[in-house]
Structure formats: C-alpha cells, structure tokens
Scaffold this active site. Structure first.
Site, PDB file in Angstrom:
ATOM      1  CB  SER A  47      17.159   5.261  11.139  1.00 16.31           C
ATOM      2  OG  SER A  47      18.550   5.439  11.338  1.00 16.31           O
ATOM      3  CG  ASP A  80      18.985  13.529  10.692  1.00 21.10           C
ATOM      4  OD1 ASP A  80      20.024  12.906  10.384  1.00 21.10           O
ATOM      5  OD2 ASP A  80      17.920  12.952  11.007  1.00 21.10           O
ATOM      6  CG  HIS A  91      19.386   9.567   9.539  1.00 16.93           C
ATOM      7  ND1 HIS A  91      18.921  10.178  10.674  1.00 16.93           N
ATOM      8  CD2 HIS A  91      19.339   8.240   9.764  1.00 16.93           C
ATOM      9  CE1 HIS A  91      18.611   9.249  11.581  1.00 16.93           C
ATOM     10  NE2 HIS A  91      18.852   8.063  11.047  1.00 16.93           N
TER      11      HIS A  91
END
Length: 368
Positions: free
Chosen positions: A44, A333, A336
């Site tokens: 991600s 978040d 990340h």
C-alpha cells in the site's frame, strides 16, 4: 515507502533521447526522461489503484478523505492524502506514474495493452508471503505480482522484439517496496511467533524475496531499487495506547530484516550481475520521528485521519476525523505516511546522503 515509510523535480534534466528500431517498432525516450520505464512491485505504500479493481476487496482507499491533497482532490486508491513515493520517483526521472496493471488489462486484451512506459503491480495489503493478507485474501501478494510481470515481459517482447525488450528492461528501474505487512503479521500472530524466532522469520522473509528477485531478473531486470521497511512499531496503530511509545518488537524485527536484506543483496549482485540501490527507510524515518522540526513536522504520534485516540483506532474514511494541516503530520492514517513524508523520503532516495542508500543512490544507479 507498507506501511510506515516515504518533490520537487530537479531544476534541470539531461535530455536523453534514444531510438530503438526492432521489427518496425520505434521507441523514443522523451526529453527529460532519464529511464525508459519504472516497474513497481509492492504494497500500500506504492499502490496507485490496483486494489480498486479487486471487486470484493475491502482493502481499498478509493474514497475520501484519501486523496484530499491529490490533484483535483481525487481518491485514486492511493493510501494517503496525496502522492506516494512511486509518484515522486516517477517525477524525478521525468516519467508519468506507472499505471496500475489491473487498470490496463481491464480496458483491453492483454496482448494489445502497452507496458513499455512502465506499470505498477503494487497492492495494498500485499506481502512477501502469500498469506500476509490472510485476514482478507484480497490483495495481490508479491509472487502473484511477479506472475503478472511475466505476462508483461512477454508483451514487451512482442512489441520490441527480443533484443529491443532486453535493452529496454535493462535500462528501466524495478522498484520493490514490500515487507511491512509480513512484519505486522508476525507481531500479531502467536502461531508465527511460536514457529519462528524473530531472526528466523526475518531470514525467511529475505529468502522468499530473493526468490522473487531472481524471477524478475530472469525476465530482464538489471537495475533494482529495493526499499527497506521503516520503524513499523512507530506507526500510530502500533504505539502503546496509554503512553504513545513505539512497539519495540515491531521495530526490532524491522531492523533484523534490514540487515538480512543488505547481506542478501550483497551476495546476489555478483551472482546475477545486477545493480541495485538499497534504501534504509528505517533510519530516515526514525530521524524524522525523533527530530520532526528539522523536517517541518510537529506531530509524529497521531495520524491525520482516523478515529479514536491519536486517530489510531481505525482507517481513514469519509466520517473520520481529519486534521487541518497535513504537512504537520508524519502519518496520514494509522499505518501510512503523509504525502510530505513520502516526498522527503523520495528526495533522500534519489540523490540523498550515502548513509541512507547503499551502495549508491538512484541517481547513480541510473547513470550506470
């Protein structure tokens, strides 16, 4: 740059133009383009939308507040407020961001899709091990990403011919950003902890990664940009709920992986004849967290977007709390980094001090 990793274009680029004529195909590097393409493998941290095409996956970021600082404030599937490290690296070398592989094959027959300008296989939740996304089974693990690249390699051969494809791929960059999800898997699963010591697990991660790098090399790759895991124990989600201190177990395993990865690449280089950059994300991100003001940050523990204490109890969603100034935050978040953190990391990766990149920077790797 999975989780817990990381803009400006250089003022002047070399004008690099070459022509490749093979079986009637003409390929030209545009002005200011330093490499033919970037092929991205990872999780991600560098997913630019592949998970959007996994229809029943819940591991997605194609909704607000994600993308709040991306052009036109679009939530593209990037796990962040704006651009990520893959975007910034592409800018550095004068290329558009490598598009999601699944977006290309969803629009046309694979044999007709063009991958010569680069493509990204990165998938949120992906790991080196196939089971790192066991909770959802809705990501594309590294071995499957390499399977996709095998199809891309075949496609490029059809377009450029064998010699042309080899030349094209040997000059391209192969970006590898993966491993954090495997570490998260270990620190939360008693079964894995009972089966492997942390060092054994780190060594197994590296052994499996080595196998995939060998597969990619056998399909034409010569220049690898390998990104180590960051201090994953310092992600907002991993910090101690009451004290806010980092999770030492996660950080320790990340360091073990970093050292094992360094040793493996040193051995792989002469064995395969490859060139590579290994980036020490752990050290740069630790420096940022310990000296935030030096990098323009004021908040290192809390996420910008999320729920609960320090916005660390859940993902960023349209109903989550959102900080007003993303540039102040190291983390977007609960896992990340923000666009600002990605940008700093990419600056160091491309042409930063030698303490972060070994045996060379990306800029030096390109010049080989």
């Amino acid at each position: 740059m999975a989780k817990c990793h990381t803009n400006v274009l250089p003022k002047a680029f070399f004008v690099v133009v070459f022509s490749l004529v093979t079986f009637g195909f003409f390929f030209t590097l545009s002005e200011a383009q330093m490499v033919p393409a970037i092929y991205v493998f990872g999780d991600s941290l560098v997913d630019v939308g592949n998970n959007d095409y996994l229809k029943i996956s819940v591991v997605k970021a194609n909704f607000p507040h994600n993308g709040v600082d991306y052009p036109d404030k679009v939530a593209t599937g990037r796990f962040g407020n704006g651009k990520n490290s893959a975007d910034f690296l592409a800018e550095k070398v004068g290329l558009p961001t490598s598009p999601p592989y699944l977006s290309l094959v969803s629009k046309s027959i694979k044999q007709k899709a063009s991958f010569v300008n680069g493509v990204s296989f990165a998938s949120g939740g992906a790991g080196i091990f196939n089971g790192s996304d066991e909770q959802y089974r809705q990501s594309i693990p590294l071995s499957y990403q390499v399977n996709y690249y095998s199809e891309v390699h075949q496609n490029i051969g059809l377009q450029l011919g064998s010699k042309g494809a080899n030349d094209h791929l040997s000059k391209s960059l192969f970006l590898i950003v993966i491993g954090s999800n495997d570490i998260f898997d270990y620190i939360k699963k008693t079964k894995l902890q009972n089966e492997y010591t942390p060092q054994q697990y780190a060594d197994l991660m590296v052994s499996n990664l080595k196998e995939q790098l060998q597969r990619i090399h056998a399909l034409g790759a010569q220049k690898f940009v390998v990104i180590g895991t960051g201090p994953v124990g310092c992600c907002p989600s991993q910090r101690n709920s009451s004290t806010g201190e980092c999770n030492d177990g996660g950080n320790s395993l990340s360091v073990m992986y970093k050292e094992a990865l360094k040793s493996m690449l040193q051995q792989l280089k002469p064995a395969l004849g490859i060139s590579y950059t290994l980036f020490d994300t752990y050290t740069i991100l630790t420096n940022i967290i310990q000296n935030p003001a030096s990098y323009g940050f004021t908040e290192v523990k809390a996420a910008c977007c999320g729920i609960g204490k320090r916005n660390a109890k859940g993902p960023c969603t349209p109903i989550s709390s959102l900080c007003s100034n993303r540039r102040d935050h190291v983390f977007w978040d609960f896992y990340h980094p923000t666009q600002a953190t990605h940008g700093i990391i990419t600056d160091k990766l491309f042409d930063g001090p030698s303490e972060y990149s070994s045996p060379m920077t990306v800029k030096e790797l390109i010049a080989l």
